[in-house]
Design an enzyme around this catalytic site. Structure first.
Site, mmCIF file in Angstrom:
data_model
loop_
_atom_site.group_PDB
_atom_site.id
_atom_site.type_symbol
_atom_site.label_atom_id
_atom_site.label_comp_id
_atom_site.label_asym_id
_atom_site.label_seq_id
_atom_site.Cartn_x
_atom_site.Cartn_y
_atom_site.Cartn_z
ATOM 1 N N ASP A 1 -4.518 4.789 6.081
ATOM 2 C CA ASP A 1 -5.112 5.944 6.767
ATOM 3 C C ASP A 1 -6.088 5.388 7.816
ATOM 4 O O ASP A 1 -5.676 4.981 8.892
ATOM 5 C CB ASP A 1 -5.781 6.785 5.669
ATOM 6 C CG ASP A 1 -6.375 8.096 6.136
ATOM 7 O OD1 ASP A 1 -6.928 8.154 7.234
ATOM 8 O OD2 ASP A 1 -6.326 9.092 5.391
ATOM 9 N N GLU B 1 0.844 -1.199 0.000
ATOM 10 C CA GLU B 1 0.000 0.000 0.000
ATOM 11 C C GLU B 1 0.872 1.239 0.000
ATOM 12 O O GLU B 1 1.951 1.254 0.581
ATOM 13 C CB GLU B 1 -0.884 0.012 1.259
ATOM 14 C CG GLU B 1 -2.277 -0.558 1.051
ATOM 15 C CD GLU B 1 -3.208 0.361 0.246
ATOM 16 O OE1 GLU B 1 -2.727 1.223 -0.513
ATOM 17 O OE2 GLU B 1 -4.428 0.186 0.392
ATOM 18 N N ASP B 2 0.383 2.292 -0.642
ATOM 19 C CA ASP B 2 1.060 3.582 -0.568
ATOM 20 C C ASP B 2 0.908 4.163 0.831
ATOM 21 O O ASP B 2 1.850 4.666 1.418
ATOM 22 C CB ASP B 2 0.500 4.549 -1.624
ATOM 23 C CG ASP B 2 -1.030 4.615 -1.638
ATOM 24 O OD1 ASP B 2 -1.692 3.839 -0.914
ATOM 25 O OD2 ASP B 2 -1.578 5.449 -2.382
ATOM 26 N N PHE C 1 -3.277 15.589 4.876
ATOM 27 C CA PHE C 1 -3.441 15.100 3.507
ATOM 28 C C PHE C 1 -2.160 15.340 2.723
ATOM 29 O O PHE C 1 -1.608 16.433 2.735
ATOM 30 C CB PHE C 1 -4.623 15.787 2.817
ATOM 31 C CG PHE C 1 -4.933 15.162 1.490
ATOM 32 C CD1 PHE C 1 -5.629 13.966 1.421
ATOM 33 C CD2 PHE C 1 -4.476 15.734 0.308
ATOM 34 C CE1 PHE C 1 -5.873 13.354 0.201
ATOM 35 C CE2 PHE C 1 -4.724 15.125 -0.920
ATOM 36 C CZ PHE C 1 -5.425 13.939 -0.970
ATOM 37 N N ASP D 1 -2.357 10.909 -4.893
ATOM 38 C CA ASP D 1 -2.990 11.961 -5.683
ATOM 39 C C ASP D 1 -3.933 12.844 -4.882
ATOM 40 O O ASP D 1 -4.442 12.455 -3.833
ATOM 41 C CB ASP D 1 -3.818 11.336 -6.810
ATOM 42 C CG ASP D 1 -5.070 10.650 -6.267
ATOM 43 O OD1 ASP D 1 -4.940 9.758 -5.401
ATOM 44 O OD2 ASP D 1 -6.193 11.033 -6.665
ATOM 45 N N LYS E 1 -0.764 6.502 8.938
ATOM 46 C CA LYS E 1 -1.271 7.599 9.782
ATOM 47 C C LYS E 1 -1.859 7.000 11.057
ATOM 48 O O LYS E 1 -3.055 6.666 11.090
ATOM 49 C CB LYS E 1 -2.362 8.377 9.039
ATOM 50 C CG LYS E 1 -1.917 9.143 7.803
ATOM 51 C CD LYS E 1 -3.103 9.905 7.184
ATOM 52 C CE LYS E 1 -2.747 10.625 5.919
ATOM 53 N NZ LYS E 1 -3.938 11.214 5.249
HETATM 54 P P1 IMP Z 1 -8.000 4.196 4.155
HETATM 55 O O1 IMP Z 1 -9.012 3.212 3.643
HETATM 56 O O2 IMP Z 1 -8.649 5.323 4.911
HETATM 57 O O3 IMP Z 1 -6.892 3.540 4.973
HETATM 58 O O4 IMP Z 1 -7.345 4.910 2.923
HETATM 59 C C1 IMP Z 1 -6.544 4.217 2.070
HETATM 60 C C2 IMP Z 1 -6.393 4.846 0.712
HETATM 61 O O5 IMP Z 1 -6.810 6.204 0.675
HETATM 62 C C3 IMP Z 1 -4.920 4.863 0.365
HETATM 63 O O6 IMP Z 1 -4.545 3.677 -0.286
HETATM 64 C C4 IMP Z 1 -4.806 6.084 -0.521
HETATM 65 O O7 IMP Z 1 -5.065 5.726 -1.858
HETATM 66 C C5 IMP Z 1 -5.876 7.008 -0.016
HETATM 67 N N1 IMP Z 1 -5.316 8.001 0.903
HETATM 68 C C6 IMP Z 1 -5.274 7.981 2.255
HETATM 69 N N2 IMP Z 1 -4.676 9.050 2.759
HETATM 70 C C7 IMP Z 1 -4.304 9.792 1.695
HETATM 71 C C8 IMP Z 1 -3.605 11.059 1.568
HETATM 72 O O8 IMP Z 1 -3.188 11.729 2.527
HETATM 73 N N3 IMP Z 1 -3.400 11.493 0.286
HETATM 74 C C9 IMP Z 1 -3.814 10.800 -0.814
HETATM 75 N N4 IMP Z 1 -4.471 9.632 -0.729
HETATM 76 C C10 IMP Z 1 -4.706 9.143 0.506
HETATM 77 MG MG MG Z 2 -4.335 3.479 -2.297
#
Ligand code: IMP
Ligand code: MG
Length: 177
Positions: free
Chosen positions: A106, A102-103, A155, A162, A134
């Site tokens: 969050d 994963e990048d 963010f 992106d 995070k």
């Molecule tokens: P989660 O499901 O909330 O953990 O979010 C995961 C996905 O949301 C990541 O794989 C990213 O593609 C996107 N994402 C989360 N935080 C950021 C951010 O700060 N900038 C851009 N994309 C984000």
């Molecule tokens: Mg992603």
């Protein structure tokens, strides 16, 4: 401070490319040690992880495979919590060690959703690697095996990440001002 404007928002540099490469070097070294004797398939989560997956994979020196799948959970600058199903998993991952790439993790909702679906394919083990994490936003219990760097709940864009589709090409990572 190096700044960029993407669509309507200002971002300033927070993780330079040299630091990203150092992080990846360290992660790859650990993975090479941990995973050498195993049947491993890396699984990059598109779109955000493509640069991380590419740079990391060049540093992996064990016999292994890589494939990619796609999900989407983000609209604008906050998590929508609306995770779609997995698209594009054609490889047989049964009895293999799957390492999710994963990048960023969050809330962890995307990861949780992916892991629940992957279990149906009967891998021998599922590990998770993320370039960025995070901790303040994380809502899940899933253990993350490889964390590149913990960051505040801001963010960010760049290096594959992106803002509404733009900013992925930036070599460094930038934080919303
Ligand atoms: P989660 O499901 O909330 O953990 O979010 C995961 C996905 O949301 C990541 O794989 C990213 O593609 C996107 N994402 C989360 N935080 C950021 C951010 O700060 N900038 C851009 N994309 C984000
Ligand atoms: Mg992603």
């Amino acid at each position: 401070m190096k700044r960029v404007k993407i669509i309507d928002k200002e971002f300033e540099i927070s993780i330079p490319s040299s630091e990203i490469q150092n992080i990846i070097f360290r992660l790859a070294d650990k993975m090479n040690n941990d995973l050498r004797a195993k049947k491993v398939i890396f699984l990059g989560i598109l779109n955000g992880s493509f640069m991380f997956a590419g740079d990391l994979f060049k540093k992996i020196d064990i016999d292994c495979q890589i494939t990619f799948l796609k999900v989407a959970s983000y609209v604008g600058t906050s998590s929508s919590g609306n995770v779609k199903r997995l698209i594009g998993l054609n490889e047989d991952i049964k009895d293999q060690v799957v390492v999710i790439l994963e990048d960023i993790v969050d809330t962890g909702i995307t990861l949780d959703n992916i892991i629940k679906q992957l279990k149906g394919y009967e891998p021998s083990e599922i590990r998770v690697a993320t370039l960025l994490f995070k901790p303040e936003a994380y809502q899940k219990e899933i253990k993350i095996d490889y964390i590149g760097k913990e960051i505040p709940n801001d963010f960010i864009v760049g290096y594959g990440l992106d803002y509404n589709g733009f900013g992925r090409n930036l070599e460094d990572i930038y934080t919303l001002v």
